[in-house]
Design a protein around this motif. Structure first.
Motif: not given
Length: 257
Positions: A235-245, A247-257
């Motif tokens: 979670v901390e690696e991909f939590d770019l906004e520091g919200r503790g989780g 987000g949808r945009r970060e999750f899309e970036g993970i899935c699309l590589g």
């Protein structure tokens, strides 16, 4: 002194067309030669004009028919597009698994209700009109799969058209279902699929995926070997906004590589 020429050599006898005056015969006097000869090529032009008087279009249909036949032959030689060849082996296995799971009577065909839940298992929720259209386009009458007992009265009745049959009397085969499902997989929007996957993690609709969501999904998938520190590090690696989780945009970036 003699006026005659020298005697011909024995190997070369005198030609018969030579006379004493050594002149060619005058054929103009006898009419053998035309005093007004036609212009050069007039005979060939006349023959060409006679050939051009052939009714127009007589040979064109044959040529057009030859072109049409060649085009039809070319279309027959071209391999038909099969969406099953465009999806991955894993996706083909998922399609076969969904079909086998909901083919309850094991007749290698699906009825309306089985088709609906099989497509839903693959992630496609179709409304009733779309399901009816699929059955009318790709289905076969139930009687062709499960023939009724023969009777003299039913044999004389005219068979209704497939479009007039009720959807409950139509079945779709395994081959047709596989092509339909493969085409829907190809037409699927990847962002839409990622959004559905995000909603599976974010079951409460918070707008992000936290450690608790990862823990729950890992438990549902049987992944019990993940430590708490590993989940927090993800979670901390991909939590770019520091919200503790995540987000949808970060999750899309993970899935699309």
């Amino acid at each position: 002194m003699s006026t005659q020429g020298p005697a011909p050599h024995p190997s070369f006898p005198r030609n018969s067309y030579l006379n004493a005056s050594s002149k060619l015969p005058d054929r103009t006097a006898s009419g053998a030669l035309n005093p007004n000869p036609p212009p050069f090529g007039s005979a060939s032009l006349a023959r060409r004009d006679q050939g051009s008087q052939q009714p127009q279009g007589q040979s064109q249909p044959q040529q057009q028919g030859g072109r049409q036949g060649g085009q039809e032959g070319q279309r027959e030689r071209e391999p038909q597009f099969n969406p099953l060849n465009e999806i991955s082996e894993e996706q083909r296995e998922e399609v076969n698994e969904a079909f086998s799971l909901f083919d309850l009577d094991r007749d290698r065909h699906l009825d309306y209700h089985e088709l609906r839940v099989a497509l839903r298992a693959l992630g496609f929720t179709l409304p009733k009109p779309d399901l009816v259209s699929l059955l009318q386009a790709h289905g076969v009458p139930r009687t062709s799969v499960h023939p009724p007992p023969p009777s003299s009265s039913s044999s004389r009745q005219p068979q209704p058209q497939q479009q007039d049959l009720h959807p409950s009397t139509l079945l779709i085969s395994h081959a047709s279902f596989s092509r339909v499902a493969a085409q829907k997989i190809l037409d699927r929007d990847p962002l839409e699929e990622i959004g559905r996957a995000f909603e599976l993690f974010d079951a409460e609709g918070k707008g992000y995926i936290d450690v608790e969501d990862l823990r729950r999904v890992a438990r549902e998938l049987g992944e019990t070997g993940l430590e708490e520190e590993e989940l927090r590090a993800m979670v901390e690696e991909f939590d770019l906004e520091g919200r503790g989780g995540v987000g949808r945009r970060e999750f899309e970036g993970i899935c699309l590589g």
